[in-house]
Design a protein around this motif. Structure first.
Motif, PDB file in Angstrom:
ATOM      1  N   ILE A   9       0.803  -1.225   0.000  1.00 50.32           N
ATOM      2  CA  ILE A   9       0.000   0.000   0.000  1.00 50.32           C
ATOM      3  C   ILE A   9       0.836   1.275   0.000  1.00 50.32           C
ATOM      4  N   GLY A  10       2.151   1.146  -0.014  1.00 51.88           N
ATOM      5  CA  GLY A  10       3.023   2.318   0.004  1.00 51.88           C
ATOM      6  C   GLY A  10       3.516   2.628   1.398  1.00 51.88           C
ATOM      7  N   PHE A  11       4.656   3.291   1.466  1.00 48.61           N
ATOM      8  CA  PHE A  11       5.294   3.530   2.759  1.00 48.61           C
ATOM      9  C   PHE A  11       4.449   4.405   3.675  1.00 48.61           C
ATOM     10  N   LYS A  12       3.998   5.544   3.174  1.00 46.96           N
ATOM     11  CA  LYS A  12       3.244   6.492   3.997  1.00 46.96           C
ATOM     12  C   LYS A  12       1.998   5.834   4.594  1.00 46.96           C
ATOM     13  N   GLU A  31      11.916   8.534  18.507  1.00 42.90           N
ATOM     14  CA  GLU A  31      12.857   8.155  19.566  1.00 42.90           C
ATOM     15  C   GLU A  31      13.370   6.737  19.354  1.00 42.90           C
ATOM     16  N   ARG A  32      12.456   5.817  19.073  1.00 42.28           N
ATOM     17  CA  ARG A  32      12.850   4.420  18.849  1.00 42.28           C
ATOM     18  C   ARG A  32      13.764   4.269  17.639  1.00 42.28           C
ATOM     19  N   ALA A  33      13.450   5.008  16.570  1.00 37.50           N
ATOM     20  CA  ALA A  33      14.205   4.894  15.325  1.00 37.50           C
ATOM     21  C   ALA A  33      15.465   5.756  15.330  1.00 37.50           C
ATOM     22  N   LYS A  34      15.586   6.604  16.354  1.00 34.57           N
ATOM     23  CA  LYS A  34      16.728   7.510  16.469  1.00 34.57           C
ATOM     24  C   LYS A  34      16.845   8.431  15.245  1.00 34.57           C
ATOM     25  N   ILE A  35      15.687   8.998  14.878  1.00 32.68           N
ATOM     26  CA  ILE A  35      15.642   9.976  13.788  1.00 32.68           C
ATOM     27  C   ILE A  35      14.861  11.193  14.286  1.00 32.68           C
ATOM     28  N   PRO A  36      15.083  12.362  13.691  1.00 36.40           N
ATOM     29  CA  PRO A  36      14.375  13.556  14.163  1.00 36.40           C
ATOM     30  C   PRO A  36      12.858  13.440  13.974  1.00 36.40           C
ATOM     31  N   PRO A  37      12.079  13.877  14.961  1.00 34.02           N
ATOM     32  CA  PRO A  37      10.619  13.835  14.822  1.00 34.02           C
ATOM     33  C   PRO A  37      10.137  14.592  13.582  1.00 34.02           C
ATOM     34  N   ALA A  38      10.819  15.672  13.229  1.00 30.77           N
ATOM     35  CA  ALA A  38      10.420  16.451  12.053  1.00 30.77           C
ATOM     36  C   ALA A  38      10.468  15.592  10.790  1.00 30.77           C
ATOM     37  N   THR A  39      11.439  14.678  10.716  1.00 27.73           N
ATOM     38  CA  THR A  39      11.545  13.784   9.555  1.00 27.73           C
ATOM     39  C   THR A  39      10.319  12.890   9.463  1.00 27.73           C
ATOM     40  N   LYS A  42       7.272  14.900   8.380  1.00 25.32           N
ATOM     41  CA  LYS A  42       7.306  15.203   6.950  1.00 25.32           C
ATOM     42  C   LYS A  42       6.938  13.978   6.115  1.00 25.32           C
ATOM     43  N   ILE A  43       7.361  12.815   6.557  1.00 24.75           N
ATOM     44  CA  ILE A  43       7.029  11.577   5.825  1.00 24.75           C
ATOM     45  C   ILE A  43       5.534  11.295   5.928  1.00 24.75           C
ATOM     46  N   THR A  44       4.981  11.390   7.145  1.00 19.14           N
ATOM     47  CA  THR A  44       3.549  11.082   7.319  1.00 19.14           C
ATOM     48  C   THR A  44       2.644  12.126   6.681  1.00 19.14           C
ATOM     49  N   SER A  45       3.137  13.335   6.507  1.00 16.47           N
ATOM     50  CA  SER A  45       2.326  14.359   5.853  1.00 16.47           C
ATOM     51  C   SER A  45       2.430  14.285   4.333  1.00 16.47           C
ATOM     52  N   ASP A  49       9.671  12.148   0.785  1.00 17.56           N
ATOM     53  CA  ASP A  49       9.884  10.713   0.620  1.00 17.56           C
ATOM     54  C   ASP A  49      11.100  10.331   1.458  1.00 17.56           C
ATOM     55  N   PRO A  50      11.010   9.226   2.196  1.00 14.15           N
ATOM     56  CA  PRO A  50      12.129   8.869   3.077  1.00 14.15           C
ATOM     57  C   PRO A  50      13.315   8.287   2.306  1.00 14.15           C
ATOM     58  N   ARG A  51      14.492   8.515   2.855  1.00 17.25           N
ATOM     59  CA  ARG A  51      15.695   7.863   2.323  1.00 17.25           C
ATOM     60  C   ARG A  51      15.666   6.403   2.771  1.00 17.25           C
ATOM     61  N   PHE A  52      16.441   5.579   2.096  1.00 11.37           N
ATOM     62  CA  PHE A  52      16.476   4.155   2.430  1.00 11.37           C
ATOM     63  C   PHE A  52      16.908   3.935   3.878  1.00 11.37           C
ATOM     64  N   SER A  53      17.911   4.674   4.337  1.00  3.36           N
ATOM     65  CA  SER A  53      18.389   4.512   5.721  1.00  3.36           C
ATOM     66  C   SER A  53      17.285   4.869   6.725  1.00  3.36           C
ATOM     67  N   THR A  54      16.435   5.835   6.373  1.00  4.62           N
ATOM     68  CA  THR A  54      15.317   6.210   7.247  1.00  4.62           C
ATOM     69  C   THR A  54      14.272   5.091   7.281  1.00  4.62           C
ATOM     70  N   VAL A  55      13.983   4.519   6.120  1.00  3.31           N
ATOM     71  CA  VAL A  55      13.042   3.388   6.062  1.00  3.31           C
ATOM     72  C   VAL A  55      13.568   2.239   6.923  1.00  3.31           C
ATOM     73  N   GLN A  56      14.860   1.923   6.795  1.00  4.44           N
ATOM     74  CA  GLN A  56      15.452   0.851   7.600  1.00  4.44           C
ATOM     75  C   GLN A  56      15.296   1.124   9.091  1.00  4.44           C
ATOM     76  N   ALA A  57      15.596   2.339   9.515  1.00  3.89           N
ATOM     77  CA  ALA A  57      15.501   2.696  10.937  1.00  3.89           C
ATOM     78  C   ALA A  57      14.067   2.564  11.440  1.00  3.89           C
ATOM     79  N   ILE A  58      13.114   2.988  10.627  1.00  6.00           N
ATOM     80  CA  ILE A  58      11.698   2.905  11.032  1.00  6.00           C
ATOM     81  C   ILE A  58      11.239   1.450  11.102  1.00  6.00           C
TER      82      ILE A  58
END
Length: 162
Positions: A9-12, A31-39, A42-45, A49-58
């Motif tokens: 269904i897509g990442f978002k 916090e769990r993914a150790k990425i900025p909340p703003a990121t 922005k992805i959920t809004s 589009d997330p970078r691959f490393s961000t997708v992996q962390a999530i």
């Protein structure tokens, strides 16, 4: 499983669905993914589009690997004795998750299901191992019955044949 829903269904959409299903806030996920909340915002809004490393962390944050398990496919009465145990392989601890099956078809379906659910490996009867190895990509090991078990079965059969 979240990582599989991404492709359906897509990442978002998959992320929003998983956050709601698990009751996790965007802040908690960040916090769990150790990425900025703003990121994450922005992805959920849909703003980014997330970078691959961000997708992996999530994915790692939503599907932690501390739930490592080995699948054992066998009759229910055999599983009752091993399901609550843990096994150490190398330095990793694995839970044992039983998949009861009584027919060849049930065994194959259980193997596919176990792999889909994240099994690190599968233990099954020798007669099934060669078939299951062709169907799944995780390692497959066989259960070899003790000689005493075979002799007990022969004794039981002898009593029934008399």
């Amino acid at each position: 499983m979240f990582s599989q829903r991404i492709f359906q269904i897509g990442f978002k959409a998959a992320l929003e669905e998983e956050l709601e299903r698990k009751g996790v806030s965007i802040k908690e996920l960040a916090e769990r993914a150790k990425i900025p909340p703003a990121t994450v915002y922005k992805i959920t809004s849909g703003e980014r589009d997330p970078r691959f490393s961000t997708v992996q962390a999530i994915v790692r944050a939503l599907e932690p690997h501390d739930n490592k398990f080995v699948a054992v496919i066998a009759a229910k009465f055999l599983l009752d004795e091993v399901e609550s145990r843990r096994v150490t392989i190398g330095e990793e601890k694995y839970k044992i998750r039983g998949y009861p099956a009584y027919t060849m078809e049930e065994c194959i379906v259980s193997a596919v299901r176990a792999e889909k659910e994240g099994a690190s490996g599968i233990v099954c009867a020798p007669i099934l191992a060669s078939i299951i190895e062709k169907v799944v990509e995780v390692p497959v090991a066989i259960m070899k019955p003790e000689t005493a078990t075979i002799i007990e079965a022969l004794d039981s059969l002898e009593n029934r044949l008399e």
